[in-house]
Every structure is written in C-alpha cells, then in structure tokens.
Design a protein around this motif. Structure first.
Motif, PDB file in Angstrom:
ATOM      1  N   THR A  17       2.225  16.001  15.210  1.00  0.00           N
ATOM      2  CA  THR A  17       3.521  16.149  15.134  1.00  0.00           C
ATOM      3  C   THR A  17       4.157  17.164  16.036  1.00  0.00           C
ATOM      4  O   THR A  17       5.226  16.976  16.570  1.00  0.00           O
ATOM      5  N   GLU A  18       3.663  18.301  16.507  1.00  0.00           N
ATOM      6  CA  GLU A  18       4.074  19.063  17.467  1.00  0.00           C
ATOM      7  C   GLU A  18       3.885  18.476  18.808  1.00  0.00           C
ATOM      8  O   GLU A  18       5.036  18.882  19.595  1.00  0.00           O
ATOM      9  N   GLU A  19       2.811  17.631  18.936  1.00  0.00           N
ATOM     10  CA  GLU A  19       2.587  17.041  20.304  1.00  0.00           C
ATOM     11  C   GLU A  19       3.520  15.847  20.731  1.00  0.00           C
ATOM     12  O   GLU A  19       3.856  15.545  21.528  1.00  0.00           O
ATOM     13  N   VAL A  20       4.027  15.149  19.440  1.00  0.00           N
ATOM     14  CA  VAL A  20       4.744  13.914  19.393  1.00  0.00           C
ATOM     15  C   VAL A  20       5.743  13.964  18.488  1.00  0.00           C
ATOM     16  O   VAL A  20       5.950  13.907  17.203  1.00  0.00           O
ATOM     17  N   PRO A  21       7.018  14.658  19.014  1.00  0.00           N
ATOM     18  CA  PRO A  21       8.162  14.903  17.972  1.00  0.00           C
ATOM     19  C   PRO A  21       8.669  13.724  17.293  1.00  0.00           C
ATOM     20  O   PRO A  21       8.748  12.638  18.204  1.00  0.00           O
ATOM     21  N   GLY A  22       9.058  13.638  16.315  1.00  0.00           N
ATOM     22  CA  GLY A  22       9.355  12.342  15.426  1.00  0.00           C
ATOM     23  C   GLY A  22       8.197  11.582  15.020  1.00  0.00           C
ATOM     24  O   GLY A  22       8.570  10.498  14.245  1.00  0.00           O
ATOM     25  N   LEU A  23       7.060  11.871  15.106  1.00  0.00           N
ATOM     26  CA  LEU A  23       5.904  11.087  14.623  1.00  0.00           C
ATOM     27  C   LEU A  23       5.660  11.310  12.963  1.00  0.00           C
ATOM     28  O   LEU A  23       5.850  12.505  12.499  1.00  0.00           O
ATOM     29  N   ARG A  24       5.597  10.173  12.320  1.00  0.00           N
ATOM     30  CA  ARG A  24       5.315  10.171  10.654  1.00  0.00           C
ATOM     31  C   ARG A  24       3.987  10.033  10.667  1.00  0.00           C
ATOM     32  O   ARG A  24       3.267   9.404  11.025  1.00  0.00           O
ATOM     33  N   VAL A  25       3.436  11.248   9.693  1.00  0.00           N
ATOM     34  CA  VAL A  25       1.872  11.110   9.593  1.00  0.00           C
ATOM     35  C   VAL A  25       1.717  11.085   8.080  1.00  0.00           C
ATOM     36  O   VAL A  25       2.345  11.891   7.227  1.00  0.00           O
ATOM     37  N   SER A  26       0.917  10.198   7.493  1.00  0.00           N
ATOM     38  CA  SER A  26       0.703   9.856   6.253  1.00  0.00           C
ATOM     39  C   SER A  26      -0.917  10.560   6.089  1.00  0.00           C
ATOM     40  O   SER A  26      -1.695  10.169   6.845  1.00  0.00           O
ATOM     41  N   CYS A  27      -1.021  11.230   5.121  1.00  0.00           N
ATOM     42  CA  CYS A  27      -2.377  12.125   4.939  1.00  0.00           C
ATOM     43  C   CYS A  27      -2.984  11.548   3.728  1.00  0.00           C
ATOM     44  O   CYS A  27      -2.443  11.327   2.783  1.00  0.00           O
ATOM     45  N   SER A  28      -4.330  11.082   3.962  1.00  0.00           N
ATOM     46  CA  SER A  28      -5.253  10.607   3.007  1.00  0.00           C
ATOM     47  C   SER A  28      -5.230  11.109   1.575  1.00  0.00           C
ATOM     48  O   SER A  28      -5.309  10.716   0.537  1.00  0.00           O
ATOM     49  N   HIS A  29      -5.283  12.512   1.678  1.00  0.00           N
ATOM     50  CA  HIS A  29      -5.430  13.443   0.374  1.00  0.00           C
ATOM     51  C   HIS A  29      -4.368  13.169  -0.371  1.00  0.00           C
ATOM     52  O   HIS A  29      -4.491  13.475  -1.742  1.00  0.00           O
ATOM     53  N   SER A  30      -3.056  12.777   0.026  1.00  0.00           N
ATOM     54  CA  SER A  30      -1.970  12.577  -0.877  1.00  0.00           C
ATOM     55  C   SER A  30      -1.734  11.085  -1.605  1.00  0.00           C
ATOM     56  O   SER A  30      -0.894  10.907  -2.263  1.00  0.00           O
ATOM     57  N   ILE A  31      -2.741  10.391  -0.996  1.00  0.00           N
ATOM     58  CA  ILE A  31      -2.800   8.909  -1.455  1.00  0.00           C
ATOM     59  C   ILE A  31      -3.751   8.398  -1.988  1.00  0.00           C
ATOM     60  O   ILE A  31      -3.763   7.880  -3.373  1.00  0.00           O
ATOM     61  N   GLY A  32      -5.190   8.641  -1.666  1.00  0.00           N
ATOM     62  CA  GLY A  32      -6.193   7.948  -2.354  1.00  0.00           C
ATOM     63  C   GLY A  32      -7.174   8.821  -2.723  1.00  0.00           C
ATOM     64  O   GLY A  32      -6.888  10.238  -3.002  1.00  0.00           O
ATOM     65  N   ARG A  33      -8.464   8.323  -3.268  1.00  0.00           N
ATOM     66  CA  ARG A  33      -9.474   9.233  -3.837  1.00  0.00           C
ATOM     67  C   ARG A  33     -10.549   9.352  -3.173  1.00  0.00           C
ATOM     68  O   ARG A  33     -10.785   8.813  -2.035  1.00  0.00           O
TER      69      ARG A  33
END
Length: 509
Positions: free
Chosen positions: A167-183
């Motif tokens: 996100t620092e390299e690409v302003p406005g980029l949305r990042v979904s992190c897997s630890h918050s979603i799956g098992r």
C-alpha cells in the motif's frame, strides 16, 4: 425498534421488531431484478408502521453470492502469496473455473515468506521483491490484492508487513489479508481471500445503495449486514469483508426458526421460492460445515453453515410428478397458474390441495386430485430424505418449518412426526437478521504444553470475547457458545487447533 430484512431469489422479506424482540409488522415483497429497489420498498412498508424511532436496520443480502456465481461485477484482482521457496507447485487460481478466473483477471505472484505451524519463519520477507511486485500491479492498473501466507492464521505478522509495503508503493490499493478471512489450509484460504478482494468495489456500491435506501425512508439509524455465522457486522466491516455474507440467508432463517420455536437444538427446513434449505441448529446457532465449501466452483475454507439446498420452492416448475429444480423465481406472481400465468408451479399444487389461499383457486380447478397428491407426496419424501441426510444421530429430532414456501410441507413428514410451524414462520429469515447478535471468533493452532490446557483455553476464550466486543458487542453480554479442540497428532509440541466462538448483544448508542 429494529428492522430486519432478508433478500431471497423470489421475495424480499422485512420485519419491524420491538426492543424485546416482538414482531410488530412484517411484509413480503417480490425481489426486484436490481435487488436494491425491492429492499427500499420493503423498508418503506414496515417503517411506515413504526410508532417510534428505528435504532438499527439489519440486512441479509444475496448480492455478493450472486456476483460470484454469475461471474459479474467483480474487481480485477492480483493474488500475492508469501511462501517461496515452498508452495510453488500449486500457484494461485489452481483449479478455478476458467470463466471465474477470467472475470477476476487471473494475475498472481509468488514471493518469499510464510511460517511454520508453530509460528517460526519459513523464510524471511524480501521487501525489494514485494516492491517489484507492487510496481507490476500498479502498471497493470490493479486496485485490489489478495494477500496470503503459509500458516498466517497462526501468526499474521508477515501478511501485515507485506500489506504495508504494497500500500505504500501503490497508494489507494485495497489489500485483503487471508488471516482475517480463512482458516488453516493455504489454497482454500487463499481462494476465499481472492473472492473477497474481487468483491470490494461491489461492496462499496451495495453498502452505499442500502444506506441511501434507508435515508430515503427518513430513517437515521446504523446499517448492519448479516454474516454467515448468524452474527452482524457494521458497514466498515462489510466493505472490507463482503465474502462473509455468503449463505447468510439460510443462517438468518435458522436463527429466526430457533427464536420463533423456542428450540435451541433442532432441524430447520426453510422453503423459499427457489430452494428449500435444510440445516441443523446446535445451541441456537447453525452447525458449521466441516468440509471445504464450494462457492461458484471454487473451494474455500472460511466459516459456512452446514446447509443442504434442494431445488424445491414455491416457484419450482412441475413436470409430471417431478418438482424443480428450476424455478420461476421472482416472476411467480406473473407466471404461476393461480396468478393468470401459463406455468405450472409448486404454488399451484399447494393452492389446488387447499394448503394455501393464494391467487385464484379456480384457475387450478382442472388439475386432477391424484396428480396433485402424487406431486406433493414426492416433495414430502425428498424433504424427509434431506433431513435424514443432515442428522448425526438416531435420536428424535424436532423439525421447524419456515419460509414463504412452507405451504408445500404437510403437518408431518415420513419418519419425522415432531414438525412445528411457528407464528411468523413466513418471515423467519428477516427476523433472524433483526435478532442477530455480534460475534467474535478465534480459530488457530495453539501450543498446549503438558498441564497448560486450561490456561490455553482460557486465553482463547478471552480473545474471542475481546474480538466480539471490538466488533460491537455490548460488554457484559458476551458469552462463549462454542469451544472446539482438535489435537494435531502429526505435529510436535502439543499442537492443537482451538476454535472458540463468542456472541453478545449489539451495543446501541
């Protein structure tokens, strides 16, 4: 007072509920092609009967599931996996249907990183490598990224660090992190994360549209969306995690059935206009699926209710004595015989048999009674067989029938004499949304040394309670409703997968 709404393939249901969970008003309106228009109409219908302020509006929606199934309105997404030098044999998008992979772009990258089962590093992150990937993502015009890492549910540090770099390299980029979603389970967790990242733009649009529909009815109240575990999330969480709404409809119906029947442990048959969903309640919450869930042909491993859908509903087409699986859906009031249409549906059978007073019964008077009885008997047998498939013991099992299409179900099913049809059963799904609580969950691998089991379980319980309160649960009302331990005998050090779920009342301003 609160408004609960559930959007189905045929009808959009809404209920107005008091602060003691009493149903004050309900409405069932046809689902519109754009869905949101039907939601606005349902809100307006029940809000007009409110005699005081509305404290919250809860919505269970099919928007995101439909988008994946239809492979439409999905955001082009890049999958970034932290796992090198391991995991290269099966790259992201492995075994995805071509149509869905093309809809999200199918772009993927592998990078160094990841952890072992106990949290130790598999390999260290390489910031320069991630910066190079970020440059390629920016050049491709990608605005959404699904970031996954080996064993990130055990420790999320590397995913969070990689997300900061991207996100620092690409302003406005949305990042979904897997630890918050799956098992635990890299490929399935990664798949769920990619689906989530592909839905973020649609989530922004839908949440905004729902908010506008509420404001258009003069309601100044928080909007909450139903999750598929029977709990609620606020709009900021919905924008970040739209994938958690998958299968929220059947979950709402089962939660509503539990409340209306007063049963915490039972089977539920929810008959809508398109399908009948069969599930089992344990301690008032839907039993979760133990296997990977297939969403649009993609295997995922995030929480999903254990539901068996069959193609029987009020709008199901009738051919001979076979009913379904195809349905006229929200066109029921245009195409069914009792409404002057030219299509024989399951609703026509119910009206001809005297089980329902819908439309004009004279329009189905020509149907032979033996034909009607045979077709309805076929429905009863399929429902009874489906409930048997969901049972895990031979003990007597009460069955609660809900949904607008429940007129198709007789007063008893073969082998299931204890069948209940509570008041307001037709809008149990909307009621389930209105009475939903706020939840928090922990599901990861813990090290459990000898003599420390109780302390580790207490730690997991406390973390689940804290997560529920952080999500909006009222402190002091949170309770633990599920604890599950699975020792991982193939791993050293007393490794145990521990899952704890806590729920509490919605905190109100």
């Amino acid at each position: 007072m609160r408004i609960g709404i559930d959007v189905g393939g045929t009808n959009t249901d809404a209920v107005l509920v008091s602060d003691v969970d009493t149903v004050l008003a309900s409405v069932k309106t046809p689902t519109t092609a754009d869905v949101t228009t039907g939601v606005a109409a349902a809100i307006a219908a029940v809000a007009g009967q409110a005699r005081g302020g509305i404290s919250a509006v809860m919505i269970g929606t099919t928007h995101f599931t439909n988008a994946v199934v239809e492979a439409r309105r999905l955001t082009p997404t890049a999958a970034v996996r932290l796992g090198l030098p391991a995991t290269a044999a099966l790259p992201p998008f492995t075994d995805w249907p071509d149509r869905l992979r093309e809809a999200v772009g199918g772009r993927w990258y592998l990078a160094h990183g990841g952890n072992e089962y106990d949290g130790t590093e598999l390999s260290a992150l390489r910031p320069e490598e991630l910066k190079r990937i970020a440059a390629e993502i920016a050049a491709a015009g990608i605005t959404s990224v699904a970031l996954s890492s080996v064993f990130s549910p055990v420790t999320a540090e590397q995913e969070l660090q990689a997300a900061r770099i991207l996100t620092e390299e690409v302003p406005g980029l949305r990042v979904s992190c897997s630890h918050s979603i799956g098992r635990i389970g890299l490929l399935e967790r990664e798949n769920a994360t990619i689906l989530n990242a592909a839905l973020v733009d649609l989530a922004e649009h839908i949440v905004t549209a729902f908010g506008a529909a509420i404001a258009g009815c003069g309601i100044q109240a928080p909007l909450l969306l139903s999750q598929n575990d029977g709990t609620l999330m606020d709009v900021s969480h919905a924008r970040a995690f739209p994938v958690l709404t998958f299968a929220s409809g059947p979950t709402n119906s089962m939660r509503g059935a539990a409340y209306l029947s007063g049963l915490a442990d039972c089977a539920v048959i929810d008959v809508g206009g398109t399908t009948a969903d069969i599930g089992v309640l344990a301690a008032g919450f839907p039993r979760e699926a133990a296997t990977a869930a297939d969403i649009g042909g993609v295997r995922t491993n995030f929480r999903m209710p254990d539901v068996l859908p069959i193609g029987i509903g009020g709008g199901s087409l009738v051919r001979g004595t076979e009913v379904g699986p195809d349905s006229v859906g929200y066109q029921l009031t245009e195409r069914a015989l009792v409404f002057g249409g030219d299509t024989l549906t399951a609703t026509d059978l119910a009206v001809a048999a005297g089980r329902a007073d819908i439309g004009d019964r004279s329009l189905v008077a020509h149907l032979e009674q033996s034909f009607v009885d045979a077709a309805l008997e076929r429905i009863s047998l399929r429902l009874a067989e489906s409930v048997d498939r969901m049972r895990i013991s031979a003990d007597p099992l009460p069955v609660v029938v809900v949904g607008g299409g429940s007129v198709l179900v007789p007063d008893a099913l073969p082998g299931l004499p204890d069948l209940r049809r509570p008041a307001h059963h037709a809008v149990a799904n909307a009621l389930g949304a209105a009475i939903a609580e706020v939840g928090g969950e922990v599901d990861r691998v813990f090290q459990v040394p000898d003599g420390r089991r109780t302390a580790v379980l207490d730690e997991a319980r406390s973390e689940a309670v804290a997560r529920a309160e952080a999500a909006g649960a009222k402190p002091g009302t949170v309770r633990v409703v599920e604890v599950e331990e699975v020792p991982l005998a193939y791993l050293p050090g007393g490794a145990t997968r521990i899952k704890v779920k806590a729920v509490g009342e919605l905190r109100r301003a």
